[in-house]
Motif scaffolding. Sequence first.
Motif, PDB file in Angstrom:
ATOM      1  N   MET A   3       9.919 -13.586  -7.692  1.00 24.38           N
ATOM      2  CA  MET A   3       8.966 -13.743  -6.597  1.00 24.38           C
ATOM      3  C   MET A   3       7.729 -12.882  -6.820  1.00 24.38           C
ATOM      4  O   MET A   3       6.613 -13.276  -6.481  1.00 24.38           O
ATOM      5  CB  MET A   3       9.626 -13.399  -5.258  1.00 24.38           C
ATOM      6  N   HIS A   4       7.949 -11.711  -7.387  1.00 21.17           N
ATOM      7  CA  HIS A   4       6.799 -10.864  -7.680  1.00 21.17           C
ATOM      8  C   HIS A   4       5.833 -11.548  -8.635  1.00 21.17           C
ATOM      9  O   HIS A   4       4.616 -11.500  -8.446  1.00 21.17           O
ATOM     10  CB  HIS A   4       7.257  -9.537  -8.279  1.00 21.17           C
ATOM     11  N   ASN A   5       6.352 -12.204  -9.671  1.00 20.50           N
ATOM     12  CA  ASN A   5       5.473 -12.870 -10.639  1.00 20.50           C
ATOM     13  C   ASN A   5       4.640 -13.961  -9.973  1.00 20.50           C
ATOM     14  O   ASN A   5       3.455 -14.133 -10.281  1.00 20.50           O
ATOM     15  CB  ASN A   5       6.304 -13.456 -11.781  1.00 20.50           C
ATOM     16  N   ALA A   6       5.263 -14.707  -9.057  1.00 21.29           N
ATOM     17  CA  ALA A   6       4.535 -15.760  -8.345  1.00 21.29           C
ATOM     18  C   ALA A   6       3.445 -15.161  -7.467  1.00 21.29           C
ATOM     19  O   ALA A   6       2.312 -15.670  -7.411  1.00 21.29           O
ATOM     20  CB  ALA A   6       5.500 -16.592  -7.510  1.00 21.29           C
ATOM     21  N   LEU A   7       3.762 -14.068  -6.774  1.00 18.38           N
ATOM     22  CA  LEU A   7       2.773 -13.426  -5.900  1.00 18.38           C
ATOM     23  C   LEU A   7       1.635 -12.827  -6.723  1.00 18.38           C
ATOM     24  O   LEU A   7       0.460 -12.952  -6.376  1.00 18.38           O
ATOM     25  CB  LEU A   7       3.452 -12.348  -5.059  1.00 18.38           C
ATOM     26  N   SER A   8       1.970 -12.179  -7.832  1.00 17.85           N
ATOM     27  CA  SER A   8       0.950 -11.579  -8.695  1.00 17.85           C
ATOM     28  C   SER A   8      -0.001 -12.634  -9.247  1.00 17.85           C
ATOM     29  O   SER A   8      -1.225 -12.456  -9.266  1.00 17.85           O
ATOM     30  CB  SER A   8       1.626 -10.819  -9.839  1.00 17.85           C
ATOM     31  N   ALA A   9       0.562 -13.757  -9.682  1.00 17.38           N
ATOM     32  CA  ALA A   9      -0.271 -14.843 -10.209  1.00 17.38           C
ATOM     33  C   ALA A   9      -1.154 -15.434  -9.120  1.00 17.38           C
ATOM     34  O   ALA A   9      -2.328 -15.752  -9.353  1.00 17.38           O
ATOM     35  CB  ALA A   9       0.617 -15.928 -10.814  1.00 17.38           C
ATOM     36  N   THR A  10      -0.607 -15.570  -7.918  1.00 15.59           N
ATOM     37  CA  THR A  10      -1.351 -16.150  -6.802  1.00 15.59           C
ATOM     38  C   THR A  10      -2.477 -15.238  -6.345  1.00 15.59           C
ATOM     39  O   THR A  10      -3.590 -15.695  -6.046  1.00 15.59           O
ATOM     40  CB  THR A  10      -0.386 -16.422  -5.630  1.00 15.59           C
ATOM     41  N   ALA A  11      -2.216 -13.933  -6.306  1.00 14.07           N
ATOM     42  CA  ALA A  11      -3.195 -12.979  -5.797  1.00 14.07           C
ATOM     43  C   ALA A  11      -4.249 -12.616  -6.830  1.00 14.07           C
ATOM     44  O   ALA A  11      -5.447 -12.551  -6.510  1.00 14.07           O
ATOM     45  CB  ALA A  11      -2.479 -11.714  -5.320  1.00 14.07           C
ATOM     46  N   LEU A  12      -3.832 -12.368  -8.074  1.00  9.73           N
ATOM     47  CA  LEU A  12      -4.731 -11.770  -9.049  1.00  9.73           C
ATOM     48  C   LEU A  12      -4.863 -12.544 -10.361  1.00  9.73           C
ATOM     49  O   LEU A  12      -5.946 -12.595 -10.942  1.00  9.73           O
ATOM     50  CB  LEU A  12      -4.265 -10.338  -9.356  1.00  9.73           C
TER      51      LEU A  12
ATOM     52  N   LEU B 267       6.967 -11.014   1.234  1.00 14.24           N
ATOM     53  CA  LEU B 267       5.550 -10.988   1.604  1.00 14.24           C
ATOM     54  C   LEU B 267       5.275  -9.923   2.656  1.00 14.24           C
ATOM     55  O   LEU B 267       4.208  -9.289   2.640  1.00 14.24           O
ATOM     56  CB  LEU B 267       5.130 -12.366   2.122  1.00 14.24           C
ATOM     57  N   ALA B 268       6.217  -9.722   3.556  1.00 17.16           N
ATOM     58  CA  ALA B 268       6.035  -8.700   4.582  1.00 17.16           C
ATOM     59  C   ALA B 268       5.980  -7.300   3.968  1.00 17.16           C
ATOM     60  O   ALA B 268       5.299  -6.415   4.479  1.00 17.16           O
ATOM     61  CB  ALA B 268       7.166  -8.774   5.611  1.00 17.16           C
ATOM     62  N   ALA B 269       6.696  -7.106   2.854  1.00 15.81           N
ATOM     63  CA  ALA B 269       6.739  -5.795   2.205  1.00 15.81           C
ATOM     64  C   ALA B 269       5.670  -5.631   1.126  1.00 15.81           C
ATOM     65  O   ALA B 269       5.404  -4.509   0.690  1.00 15.81           O
ATOM     66  CB  ALA B 269       8.120  -5.575   1.594  1.00 15.81           C
ATOM     67  N   ALA B 270       5.056  -6.720   0.706  1.00 19.68           N
ATOM     68  CA  ALA B 270       4.123  -6.692  -0.428  1.00 19.68           C
ATOM     69  C   ALA B 270       2.913  -5.780  -0.248  1.00 19.68           C
ATOM     70  O   ALA B 270       2.387  -5.264  -1.243  1.00 19.68           O
ATOM     71  CB  ALA B 270       3.658  -8.109  -0.753  1.00 19.68           C
ATOM     72  N   PRO B 271       2.402  -5.538   0.981  1.00 18.85           N
ATOM     73  CA  PRO B 271       1.286  -4.590   1.101  1.00 18.85           C
ATOM     74  C   PRO B 271       1.587  -3.212   0.531  1.00 18.85           C
ATOM     75  O   PRO B 271       0.663  -2.454   0.227  1.00 18.85           O
ATOM     76  CB  PRO B 271       1.046  -4.528   2.614  1.00 18.85           C
ATOM     77  N   GLY B 272       2.869  -2.893   0.360  1.00 22.15           N
ATOM     78  CA  GLY B 272       3.237  -1.622  -0.245  1.00 22.15           C
ATOM     79  C   GLY B 272       2.718  -1.460  -1.662  1.00 22.15           C
ATOM     80  O   GLY B 272       2.588  -0.334  -2.155  1.00 22.15           O
ATOM     81  N   TYR B 273       2.431  -2.570  -2.331  1.00 21.73           N
ATOM     82  CA  TYR B 273       1.853  -2.441  -3.675  1.00 21.73           C
ATOM     83  C   TYR B 273       0.653  -3.360  -3.903  1.00 21.73           C
ATOM     84  O   TYR B 273       0.024  -3.309  -4.962  1.00 21.73           O
ATOM     85  CB  TYR B 273       2.919  -2.670  -4.754  1.00 21.73           C
ATOM     86  N   LEU B 274       0.288  -4.165  -2.898  1.00 24.41           N
ATOM     87  CA  LEU B 274      -0.908  -4.999  -3.015  1.00 24.41           C
ATOM     88  C   LEU B 274      -1.863  -4.826  -1.838  1.00 24.41           C
ATOM     89  O   LEU B 274      -2.816  -5.581  -1.702  1.00 24.41           O
ATOM     90  CB  LEU B 274      -0.514  -6.483  -3.140  1.00 24.41           C
TER      91      LEU B 274
ATOM     92  N   GLY C 175      -7.401  -4.958   4.457  1.00 23.45           N
ATOM     93  CA  GLY C 175      -6.380  -4.030   4.909  1.00 23.45           C
ATOM     94  C   GLY C 175      -5.032  -4.362   4.300  1.00 23.45           C
ATOM     95  O   GLY C 175      -4.876  -4.419   3.095  1.00 23.45           O
ATOM     96  N   ASN C 176      -4.059  -4.637   5.163  1.00 23.88           N
ATOM     97  CA  ASN C 176      -2.737  -5.062   4.699  1.00 23.88           C
ATOM     98  C   ASN C 176      -2.477  -6.532   4.986  1.00 23.88           C
ATOM     99  O   ASN C 176      -1.364  -7.013   4.773  1.00 23.88           O
ATOM    100  CB  ASN C 176      -1.648  -4.222   5.369  1.00 23.88           C
ATOM    101  N   ALA C 177      -3.472  -7.238   5.491  1.00 24.03           N
ATOM    102  CA  ALA C 177      -3.291  -8.636   5.882  1.00 24.03           C
ATOM    103  C   ALA C 177      -3.460  -9.537   4.658  1.00 24.03           C
ATOM    104  O   ALA C 177      -4.477 -10.198   4.487  1.00 24.03           O
ATOM    105  CB  ALA C 177      -4.277  -9.019   6.973  1.00 24.03           C
ATOM    106  N   LEU C 178      -2.446  -9.551   3.791  1.00 27.73           N
ATOM    107  CA  LEU C 178      -2.528 -10.358   2.577  1.00 27.73           C
ATOM    108  C   LEU C 178      -2.652 -11.834   2.895  1.00 27.73           C
ATOM    109  O   LEU C 178      -3.307 -12.581   2.173  1.00 27.73           O
ATOM    110  CB  LEU C 178      -1.276 -10.165   1.714  1.00 27.73           C
ATOM    111  N   ALA C 179      -1.993 -12.256   3.970  1.00 27.50           N
ATOM    112  CA  ALA C 179      -1.825 -13.690   4.145  1.00 27.50           C
ATOM    113  C   ALA C 179      -2.202 -14.204   5.517  1.00 27.50           C
ATOM    114  O   ALA C 179      -3.042 -15.077   5.641  1.00 27.50           O
ATOM    115  CB  ALA C 179      -0.370 -14.075   3.850  1.00 27.50           C
ATOM    116  N   GLN C 180      -1.604 -13.669   6.561  1.00 27.04           N
ATOM    117  CA  GLN C 180      -1.740 -14.290   7.884  1.00 27.04           C
ATOM    118  C   GLN C 180      -2.036 -13.219   8.924  1.00 27.04           C
ATOM    119  O   GLN C 180      -1.133 -12.582   9.456  1.00 27.04           O
ATOM    120  CB  GLN C 180      -0.453 -15.055   8.240  1.00 27.04           C
ATOM    121  N   PRO C 181      -3.314 -12.971   9.212  1.00 27.73           N
ATOM    122  CA  PRO C 181      -3.641 -11.914  10.161  1.00 27.73           C
ATOM    123  C   PRO C 181      -3.247 -12.212  11.605  1.00 27.73           C
ATOM    124  O   PRO C 181      -3.252 -11.323  12.431  1.00 27.73           O
ATOM    125  CB  PRO C 181      -5.168 -11.803  10.038  1.00 27.73           C
TER     126      PRO C 181
END
Length: 266
Positions: free
Chosen positions: A1-10, A240-247, A158-164
């Motif tokens: 899941m991390h690889n998918a999120l990393s590719a999607t974000a960056l 995704l809820a925890a992802a702001p900890g590193y993104l 901020g920390n709102a990666l996806a859905q504010p």
Amino acid sequence: MHNALSATALGGLATWLERQQRSKEGARVRAIEGAANQRFGEIEDALATYTVNYVANIGKGTEWDPDSLTATALQMLGGEAAVTRVVAASRDVRLAAFKAPSVAFYRQLQVDPTSWAEDNANPGLVEIKGNSQLFPVRASMRIPLTFYRFMIEGTAYGNALAQPRPGMPIFVAPLANQAYRETLMQATADLVTNSRLPLKETFSTLLTEEFSDSKSPSDNAERAMAYVSAIPNICLSAFLAAAPGYLGQDVIEKRYIPNLRDAGKW
């Protein structure tokens, strides 16, 4: 899941910048992606524990109790190995669909961030409803836009990666909606054609029903099948809820970029 999120974000953004002959900016995005990957490795065990606990407790004591539904699924599918195969197949389908809007976003020669994913209805945009099972879908549309605006336009998130606005719908470009749905349908069709999963037609139907308002399992057996199919989606929501900890923006600005500067990589 991390690889998918990393590719999607960056990852998609870096590739787009490189295609635009903006190699220095692309290299900086790649450097942030590398720093995020390293940070993820440091907290991976904690994230895994959090996700497992989230999945184990959601619906506890209700008709969607995870222990009860897992026991039913084990009996119906013939054991743990079969359940694991179904969950893995569902994960692959859902992650393929999750990455699709970002791919479509950065396939454009000229990205138009003004009409990709909005909080308010606009002519020509498609509504993605605000129910909880569609949170990863909304996130998949939001994330490429969030990081494009941050890295290219300097727009804070901020920390709102996806859905504010949790629980609220968003309105997305037809291209984003089409990319997600077509990839979901194709990945599910491939699963039916190529796999030897038990009850694969049942699971293929469940995977492609996520946008339906009318689906409602009528008994414990149907709920068990729906639950097993949904486990990767539940995991993705927790992740995704925890992802702001590193993104999160603060992590990028106060940790990654200063460290990259100090290392001469910025």
